[in-house]
Write a protein that holds these residues in place. Structure first.
Motif, PDB file in Angstrom:
ATOM      1  N   MET A   1     -18.500 -75.029 -41.094  1.00 41.38           N
ATOM      2  CA  MET A   1     -17.602 -76.179 -41.151  1.00 41.38           C
ATOM      3  C   MET A   1     -17.383 -76.819 -39.790  1.00 41.38           C
ATOM      4  N   GLN A   2     -17.774 -76.126 -38.706  1.00 41.26           N
ATOM      5  CA  GLN A   2     -17.657 -76.731 -37.378  1.00 41.26           C
ATOM      6  C   GLN A   2     -18.738 -77.782 -37.133  1.00 41.26           C
ATOM      7  N   ASP A   3     -19.770 -77.813 -37.963  1.00 44.46           N
ATOM      8  CA  ASP A   3     -20.806 -78.845 -37.864  1.00 44.46           C
ATOM      9  C   ASP A   3     -20.243 -80.138 -38.471  1.00 44.46           C
ATOM     10  N   LYS A   4     -20.121 -81.187 -37.663  1.00 44.91           N
ATOM     11  CA  LYS A   4     -19.493 -82.433 -38.120  1.00 44.91           C
ATOM     12  C   LYS A   4     -20.274 -83.085 -39.252  1.00 44.91           C
ATOM     13  N   ALA A   5     -21.617 -83.019 -39.188  1.00 41.53           N
ATOM     14  CA  ALA A   5     -22.429 -83.622 -40.242  1.00 41.53           C
ATOM     15  C   ALA A   5     -22.173 -82.948 -41.579  1.00 41.53           C
TER      16      ALA A   5
ATOM     17  N   ARG B   1     -19.494 -81.075 -42.295  1.00 42.40           N
ATOM     18  CA  ARG B   1     -18.077 -81.233 -42.657  1.00 42.40           C
ATOM     19  C   ARG B   1     -17.829 -82.571 -43.337  1.00 42.40           C
ATOM     20  N   GLY B   2     -18.575 -83.623 -42.948  1.00 39.39           N
ATOM     21  CA  GLY B   2     -18.402 -84.920 -43.600  1.00 39.39           C
ATOM     22  C   GLY B   2     -18.902 -84.944 -45.032  1.00 39.39           C
TER      23      GLY B   2
ATOM     24  N   GLU C   1     -11.437 -77.909 -48.840  1.00 35.72           N
ATOM     25  CA  GLU C   1     -11.770 -76.657 -48.190  1.00 35.72           C
ATOM     26  C   GLU C   1     -12.526 -75.755 -49.155  1.00 35.72           C
TER      27      GLU C   1
END
Length: 740
Positions: A652-656, A658-659, A664
């Motif tokens: 989830m720390q990967d922004k791509a 997470r978008g 959750e």
């Protein structure tokens, strides 16, 4: 031969009613003038004539109009007289052709007999040698002075002609305007005609001073001046075409030697024929007798006709090649006519001179005037028609450029407007060719264009053409506006506008196609009605055909209805990932009858709407997946859950990624237990069609974290019994791990 027949007097083939019908239809105002009671035969003839009038639509309508006019006349007016309309007889095409052939054939024989009678029965005149040579001397002085004056004035205009040609060629080579050179050529022709007018004025003054008060000399000089005007006008046209002295003013790309060749021979040919028929033949006929004049006429025209035919067929191949080269340099529209003319020009030219020879036998003076007048009119008509067609052709090649805002809001508007304008200009060009053809026939008295246009069938034809053009114009405007509005709604958001949904794009596309079919059908029906086709049987036939087709194409109707409902329910749109039966793929095309699905293997499937009972759409709202991971039973469940949570946190720390995830992740903990292992679970909610991307990334993270924590997958175990060893009478067993 055609020209001979055309120039003969016209024959009236109207059929009038019997005299009894005329007598029966007239009323007398005075009792003293009344006639006696008609006999039974006269009554029967009148009744038969009246029946014939009533049976014919045209004559019946004419009689009704006369009766209406008589009833509306003032009471103080004289008693109106009814004139029975002319009885017209409906004839077949073969009968009409036979009547025309019989009429013109009879007129031709009559002309031949009249010519023979004039020659054989013409009175002989005594030849006065003194009068003849006196007239010849005055005639020669006038001719020499007039020709000298005309040549000198033409020579004085040489510098002006050269400058005009150089200026026109310069402008034409610069491509600044294509009208400069044609304007200079026309201006040179106008100057040439002005010089001819001045020469005629000078010649008339000389004639008044040289005739010596003799009516005979004045008559002969008048013949010469008339012939000079006609022939030099024709030579001016030849100079306009060939321009032998000034190559810069030559419109056609001809070498100097070819231009001089044809200008000299055609000028000499027209001069001999013109002065021979208009001057020599009348003078010989007047001073000697008609027999000698007719003989001179026949000799002159016979020799000139033979020589003209020799020139035509001797140069036939060269002129065909020149015309072919001219066609190669011309626009495609003109090239078609030039190539067609190249194939038949020698036959047309031969017919021209043969017709001139035959006509000159009947009427030497008027025949030449008619032929030259028809020739000049034909050249003028062709020139004007070519100019108008050339302008239209150049306009067709031009394109209208709309403003950037209009092109952005209405992407297809510019192309559609240019297409419609091109069609209208092509239609105008076709009408121009049609009008030029009719006017050429009228120039040769083969067709009365003005009567046809004002009183004949041309009135109705022009009215129909105007109606057709207006119908096409309004249909084009309506379709262009509606289609442009739809396409504006379908335009992309590259300029900041919101992108329409896939459902909106699909529905608007279907609506645009249906609108095109409706407008085209209505326009075709209206056009057929305007040109006189009764569309009621077509509509009835279309209804019956539609009923028959509906029974035979129930599946097609079912496809259409099912497709319409699926579209209105927003079941699927172009670009959706769907599963229809055993097929999973992307929707590429949707029509009113079927849907096209492309699988990931590249296979393209066309599926009728009626065959779809259930389907799955993967892009409706959200995407989701549940990830289960099996670990060995010996592992600590709390450590396994903690490791799984760490892997998810890292993901989830990967922004791509997470978008793509909505909300959750949900951890379910231990969800399954077996003899060899247990299962932990985590579930995700993602954007549509993103679940596979997130799942693949999650698997990668989980494997890395499990490997780092030393968590192993479950292993299957086997028990192996060892024989040969007895412990208290029982066999001993050893547990071994199953081979991987």
């Amino acid at each position: 031969m055609i020209m001979v027949l055309v120039c003969l007097p016209k024959f009236s083939n109207a059929v009038t009613l019997p005299a009894a019908a005329v007598a029966a239809s007239q009323t007398q105002s005075s009792a003293s003038d009344q006639k006696s009671e008609p006999s039974n035969d006269e009554k029967k003839a009148a009744w038969a004539a009246l029946a014939a009038i009533l049976q014919n639509d045209k004559s019946r309508q004419a009689l009704i109009d006369q009766l209406n006019q008589a009833s509306e006349s003032p009471s103080t007016a004289a008693t109106p007289t009814l004139t029975p309309p002319e009885e017209t007889e409906d004839k077949t095409v073969l009968e009409s052709v036979t009547d025309v052939s019989r009429h013109f054939g009879g007129q031709f024989l009559y002309r031949v007999q009249e010519l023979q009678r004039n020659i054989s029965e013409a009175p002989h005149k005594s030849f006065n040698k003194k009068t003849f040579f006196n007239a010849v001397s005055h005639f020669a002085m006038l001719a020499a002075a007039l020709f000298t004056f005309y040549e000198v004035t033409g020579w004085l205009m040489t510098p002006l002609y050269r400058r005009m040609g150089e200026w026109g060629r310069k402008k034409n080579s610069d491509r600044t305007s294509w009208l400069h050179l044609p304007a200079m050529i026309v201006a040179a022709f106008v100057i040439d005609l002005l010089l001819l007018g001045i020469a005629l004025f000078f010649g008339q003054i000389l004639s008044d001073s040289l005739n010596g008060g003799s009516r005979t000399i004045a008559y002969q000089q008048g013949l010469f001046l008339n012939a000079f005007a006609l022939i030099e006008f024709f030579k001016a046209i030849l100079r306009l075409m060939f321009c032998p002295r000034y190559a810069q003013l030559r419109f056609f790309h001809l070498p100097d030697n070819r231009a001089n060749y044809w200008n000299r021979r055609l000028s000499w040919l027209s001069g001999v024929i013109g002065y021979g028929l208009l001057v020599v033949v009348p003078i010989v006929s007047n001073q000697v007798n008609l027999q000698v004049g007719a003989l001179v006429n026949m000799v002159v025209m016979g020799l000139m006709t033979v020589w003209a035919l020799y020139l035509i067929f001797h140069n036939r191949r060269n002129i065909q090649l020149e015309l072919q080269r001219l066609a190669d340099r011309s626009l495609s529209f003109f090239a078609l006519f030039i190539r067609a003319f190249a194939l038949v020009w020698h036959w047309l030219a031969s017919a021209y001179f043969i017709a001139l020879f035959l006509l000159s036998m009947f009427n030497p003076g008027d025949s030449l005037k008619f032929m030259m007048a028809a020739t000049v009119r034909s050249l003028a008509i062709i020139g004007i028609g070519a100019l108008v067609s050339g302008i239209l052709t150049r306009w067709i090649s031009k394109k209208i450029t709309l403003s950037p805002d209009l092109r952005r809001n209405y992407p297809e508007l510019q192309k559609r407007v240019n297409d419609w304008i091109s069609v209208m200009l092509k239609l105008a060009r076709i009408l121009t060719v049609f009008t030029v053809s009719l006017m050429l026939l009228s120039a040769w008295n083969l067709f009365d264009f003005w009567h046809w246009l004002t009183q004949g069938a041309g009135v109705k034809l022009v009215d129909i053409i105007i109606r057709i053009v207006m119908i096409l114009f309004f249909s084009a405007v309506g379709w262009t506006l509606l289609a442009s509005l739809i396409e504006s709604r379908l335009a992309s958001d590259s300029h900041g506008r919101p992108m329409p949904s896939a459902r909106t794009r699909t529905l608007l596309t279907l609506f645009r196609n249906a609108l095109a079919v409706i407008i085209s059908t209505i326009t075709i029906m209206i056009l057929l009605s305007e040109i006189g086709v009764n569309i009621a049987p077509l509509l009835a036939g279309a209804g019956a055909l539609g009923l028959a087709v509906s029974f035979g194409s129930q599946t097609l109707v079912k496809d259409i209805i099912t497709g319409i409902f699926i579209q209105f329910e927003n079941g699927m749109n172009t670009g959706d990932l769907v599963t229809i039966g055993a097929i999973t793929g992307t929707v590429e095309r949707m029509s009113i009858r079927s849907v096209g699905v492309r699988q990931d293997t590249g296979a393209y499937h066309i599926i009728p709407w009626s065959s779809i009972t259930t389907f799955a759409n993967f892009v409706r709202g959200i995407g989701s997946f549940v990830a289960n991971y099996d670990v060995d039973r010996s592992e600590d469940s709390d450590r396994v859950n903690a490791t799984l949570q760490a892997a998810v946190t890292d993901l989830m720390q990967d922004k791509a990624i997470r978008g793509m995830v909505i909300g959750e992740p949900a951890f379910a903990g231990l969800v399954g237990l077996t003899d060899h292992g247990f299962t932990v679970r985590v579930s995700f909610t993602t954007q549509p069609l993103k679940q596979w991307t997130v799942r693949f990334a999650l698997d990668d993270k989980v494997k890395k974290h499990f490997d780092a924590a030393g968590i192993s997958a479950p292993h299957q175990r086997l028990q192996v019994m060892q024989s040969g060893t007895e412990v208290d009478g029982a066999a001993s067993f050893q547990s071994l791990p199953a081979p991987e």
